[in-house]
Design an enzyme around this catalytic site. Sequence first.
Site, PDB file in Angstrom:
ATOM      1  N   SER A 233       0.894  -1.170  -0.074  1.00 43.24           N
ATOM      2  CA  SER A 233      -0.106   0.025  -0.066  1.00 43.24           C
ATOM      3  C   SER A 233       0.853   1.390   0.031  1.00 43.24           C
ATOM      4  O   SER A 233       0.684   2.343  -0.829  1.00 43.24           O
ATOM      5  CB  SER A 233      -0.894  -0.051   1.189  1.00 43.24           C
ATOM      6  OG  SER A 233      -0.179  -0.232   2.403  1.00 43.24           O
ATOM      7  N   HIS A 263      -2.801  -8.642   2.073  1.00 43.08           N
ATOM      8  CA  HIS A 263      -2.140  -7.386   2.713  1.00 43.08           C
ATOM      9  C   HIS A 263      -3.250  -7.071   3.749  1.00 43.08           C
ATOM     10  O   HIS A 263      -3.617  -7.797   4.766  1.00 43.08           O
ATOM     11  CB  HIS A 263      -2.145  -6.368   1.665  1.00 43.08           C
ATOM     12  CG  HIS A 263      -0.999  -5.308   2.077  1.00 43.08           C
ATOM     13  ND1 HIS A 263      -0.364  -5.104   3.253  1.00 43.08           N
ATOM     14  CD2 HIS A 263      -1.020  -3.915   1.565  1.00 43.08           C
ATOM     15  CE1 HIS A 263       0.178  -3.988   3.218  1.00 43.08           C
ATOM     16  NE2 HIS A 263      -0.292  -3.117   2.406  1.00 43.08           N
ATOM     17  N   ARG A 318       3.465  -5.866  16.853  1.00 45.23           N
ATOM     18  CA  ARG A 318       1.749  -5.423  16.811  1.00 45.23           C
ATOM     19  C   ARG A 318       1.042  -6.458  17.364  1.00 45.23           C
ATOM     20  O   ARG A 318      -0.104  -6.216  18.147  1.00 45.23           O
ATOM     21  CB  ARG A 318       1.543  -4.784  15.587  1.00 45.23           C
ATOM     22  CG  ARG A 318       2.446  -3.532  14.869  1.00 45.23           C
ATOM     23  CD  ARG A 318       2.114  -3.232  13.397  1.00 45.23           C
ATOM     24  NE  ARG A 318       2.289  -4.356  12.667  1.00 45.23           N
ATOM     25  CZ  ARG A 318       2.350  -4.542  11.403  1.00 45.23           C
ATOM     26  NH1 ARG A 318       1.701  -3.456  10.974  1.00 45.23           N
ATOM     27  NH2 ARG A 318       2.555  -5.540  10.652  1.00 45.23           N
ATOM     28  N   ASP A 364      -2.359  -9.173  12.049  1.00 52.19           N
ATOM     29  CA  ASP A 364      -3.955  -9.406  11.791  1.00 52.19           C
ATOM     30  C   ASP A 364      -4.106 -10.551  12.535  1.00 52.19           C
ATOM     31  O   ASP A 364      -5.269 -10.978  12.776  1.00 52.19           O
ATOM     32  CB  ASP A 364      -3.915  -9.535  10.395  1.00 52.19           C
ATOM     33  CG  ASP A 364      -3.822  -8.462   9.545  1.00 52.19           C
ATOM     34  OD1 ASP A 364      -4.009  -7.470   9.858  1.00 52.19           O
ATOM     35  OD2 ASP A 364      -3.247  -8.509   8.298  1.00 52.19           O
TER      36      ASP A 364
HETATM   37  N1  CMX Z   1       0.313 -20.237   5.740  1.00 56.85           N
HETATM   38  C1  CMX Z   1       0.744 -21.029   4.554  1.00 56.85           C
HETATM   39  N2  CMX Z   1       1.639 -20.793   3.688  1.00 56.85           N
HETATM   40  C2  CMX Z   1       2.163 -19.664   3.815  1.00 56.85           C
HETATM   41  C3  CMX Z   1       1.911 -18.784   4.869  1.00 56.85           C
HETATM   42  C4  CMX Z   1       0.896 -19.010   5.560  1.00 56.85           C
HETATM   43  N3  CMX Z   1       0.514 -18.327   6.619  1.00 56.85           N
HETATM   44  N4  CMX Z   1       2.840 -17.744   4.751  1.00 56.85           N
HETATM   45  C5  CMX Z   1       3.455 -17.959   3.736  1.00 56.85           C
HETATM   46  N5  CMX Z   1       3.426 -19.173   3.168  1.00 56.85           N
HETATM   47  C6  CMX Z   1       3.875 -19.892   1.984  1.00 56.85           C
HETATM   48  C7  CMX Z   1       3.598 -19.059   1.009  1.00 56.85           C
HETATM   49  O1  CMX Z   1       2.506 -19.268   0.225  1.00 56.85           O
HETATM   50  C8  CMX Z   1       4.655 -19.560  -0.118  1.00 56.85           C
HETATM   51  O2  CMX Z   1       4.368 -20.626  -0.766  1.00 56.85           O
HETATM   52  P1  CMX Z   1       4.605 -20.927  -2.323  1.00 56.85           P
HETATM   53  O3  CMX Z   1       6.024 -21.096  -2.302  1.00 56.85           O
HETATM   54  O4  CMX Z   1       3.769 -22.111  -2.517  1.00 56.85           O
HETATM   55  O5  CMX Z   1       4.236 -19.802  -2.937  1.00 56.85           O
HETATM   56  C9  CMX Z   1       5.799 -19.813   0.642  1.00 56.85           C
HETATM   57  O6  CMX Z   1       5.388 -19.845   2.120  1.00 56.85           O
HETATM   58  C10 CMX Z   1       6.813 -18.697   1.056  1.00 56.85           C
HETATM   59  O7  CMX Z   1       6.126 -17.524   1.301  1.00 56.85           O
HETATM   60  P2  CMX Z   1       6.980 -16.305   2.349  1.00 56.85           P
HETATM   61  O8  CMX Z   1       8.244 -15.958   1.447  1.00 56.85           O
HETATM   62  O9  CMX Z   1       7.341 -16.874   3.669  1.00 56.85           O
HETATM   63  O10 CMX Z   1       6.119 -15.227   2.194  1.00 56.85           O
HETATM   64  P3  CMX Z   1       5.901 -14.003   1.233  1.00 56.85           P
HETATM   65  O11 CMX Z   1       6.587 -12.883   1.656  1.00 56.85           O
HETATM   66  O12 CMX Z   1       5.586 -14.599  -0.272  1.00 56.85           O
HETATM   67  O13 CMX Z   1       4.269 -13.577   1.597  1.00 56.85           O
HETATM   68  C11 CMX Z   1       2.656 -13.343   3.220  1.00 56.85           C
HETATM   69  C12 CMX Z   1       4.009 -13.007   2.748  1.00 56.85           C
HETATM   70  C13 CMX Z   1       2.233 -12.362   4.150  1.00 56.85           C
HETATM   71  C14 CMX Z   1       1.734 -12.670   1.948  1.00 56.85           C
HETATM   72  C15 CMX Z   1       2.127 -14.668   3.371  1.00 56.85           C
HETATM   73  O14 CMX Z   1       2.993 -15.056   4.559  1.00 56.85           O
HETATM   74  C16 CMX Z   1       0.695 -14.832   3.672  1.00 56.85           C
HETATM   75  O15 CMX Z   1       0.134 -14.993   2.639  1.00 56.85           O
HETATM   76  N6  CMX Z   1       0.125 -14.823   4.764  1.00 56.85           N
HETATM   77  C17 CMX Z   1      -1.074 -15.239   5.187  1.00 56.85           C
HETATM   78  C18 CMX Z   1      -2.043 -13.876   4.843  1.00 56.85           C
HETATM   79  C19 CMX Z   1      -1.651 -12.779   6.075  1.00 56.85           C
HETATM   80  O16 CMX Z   1      -1.632 -13.115   7.140  1.00 56.85           O
HETATM   81  N7  CMX Z   1      -1.373 -11.581   5.383  1.00 56.85           N
HETATM   82  C20 CMX Z   1      -1.081 -10.296   6.397  1.00 56.85           C
HETATM   83  C21 CMX Z   1       0.172  -9.692   6.117  1.00 56.85           C
HETATM   84  C22 CMX Z   1       0.160  -8.515   7.024  1.00 56.85           C
HETATM   85  C23 CMX Z   1       0.360  -7.390   6.041  1.00 56.85           C
HETATM   86  O17 CMX Z   1       1.248  -7.136   5.269  1.00 56.85           O
HETATM   87  O18 CMX Z   1      -0.767  -6.504   5.823  1.00 56.85           O
END
Ligand code: CMX
Length: 423
Positions: A233, A263, A318, A364
């Site tokens: 964002s 996000h 947080r 979150d």
């Molecule tokens: N549950 C399951 N799998 C997860 C995971 C979770 N909470 N977090 C990461 N992974 C997986 C990813 O989907 C990715 O899988 P692939 O290789 O199959 O694509 C792998 O682990 C590696 O991801 P990463 O490098 O650890 O995480 P990213 O930097 O790509 O993504 C985030 C970060 C937040 C999008 C991801 O951890 C996620 O989807 N979390 C759940 C959603 C969430 O809580 N989002 C809020 C974030 C806060 C914010 O920024 O607002």
Amino acid sequence: MSILLKKLEQKIPNWRDDVKSLVSNSGSSIISEVTLKQAYGGMRGVKGLVCDTSSVSADTGLIIRGKPLLDIIEILPEEVLYLLLTGDLPDGAALNELQSNLQEHAVVPEYIWTILKSMPKDSHPMAMFNTAVLAMEKESVFRSYYDEGINKNDFWKPTLEDGIRLIAKLPALGAGVYRIRFEKGDLISPDLSLDWGANYAHMLGLDNPDNNLKKLMRLYLMLHCDHEGGNASAFTSLTIGSTLSDLYYAVSGGLNALAGPLHGLANQECLKFVLEIRDEFGGAPPKKELEELCWNRLQNGRVIPGYGHAVLRCPDPRFTAFINFGKEHIKDDDVFSIVENLFEVVPKVLQKHGKAKNPWPNVDAASGALLYHYGLTEFSYYTVLFSISRAMGIISQIVLNRALGIPIMRPKSVTTNWLKENS
Ligand code: CMX
């Protein structure tokens, strides 16, 4: 706004000198490299932006102007805004003046309510909120100064004025979206005796006999204020702002990115997940069952909402702040108990699963349970709360970028064929 403005007028020339001498003395220093994988991987870890309002360290989390978040947990959102902008906490006079400025501009123009009331009844609250921010664009002071030919050294001043006026309106706007979208009755006028966060709680119109919702809102609005410059964002807003679009365009655009489920919308997803657990088990299930449920979810190719982060490699401070609030005020709540139990179960599951680089909870994972407890049960609304707070960081970053004369964003992209030929 004279104290805040004067403070920035004193500081900005020094910041400009610092940057000028850094660029002239060390302009060709290499601060980052980009691998092919990073180019396909959302530029994760590439250092290509400067953000002085805050930084996120993998093992400490959010640091605002050099202060780790958990060290300043008691300050008001207005104080955090002053800190983001200037690097200093306000004294009593500066805080009073900022609060009066926010009160002075707190009323949302009438045409916004007409627009919001005419949107489809099933519009997402974020679509309503962001539409309203954009629709107020004609209020921009920056745009009129720009049209009159203001000197570029002064761009930051009307930008700051726009920022204060916009931030002032966000609580009334957010509360209005809530009351219109969820048919809660008439809009509630601001109570000008209250601070910015408490006033927001007041305008939502929820029962709050012990005043703890006001405390929670101050905390919530303080905690979500900023998370450096590269998150989706902020980065979107900074890109829009770099074209000299005014803040109404830039903030609305950035908040559209916040509306994505990976996000800001994750808080909605997260509470949905917790409530599904409660409904399936009729309360907080034993940890063994929670563990199985998490594995099923992962095996179905779904993420565990509220866990993982692109930068953090520790429990998000947080999250810690919210858990501490919950332990103090709502420790026997069923939904909160599920959140606490998930914290014991999910990191181990994600570690074993071996994919997520960060198995720890992000912001979150806990916030929704607290809001739900205080009667804010419409979880599609939660990202609006996040937006009200995050606008402070986005606006502060754009003010500083304009003060430093940061040019229009234009990173270079390459084609897959180019990569094949050059790697
Ligand atoms: N549950 C399951 N799998 C997860 C995971 C979770 N909470 N977090 C990461 N992974 C997986 C990813 O989907 C990715 O899988 P692939 O290789 O199959 O694509 C792998 O682990 C590696 O991801 P990463 O490098 O650890 O995480 P990213 O930097 O790509 O993504 C985030 C970060 C937040 C999008 C991801 O951890 C996620 O989807 N979390 C759940 C959603 C969430 O809580 N989002 C809020 C974030 C806060 C914010 O920024 O607002």
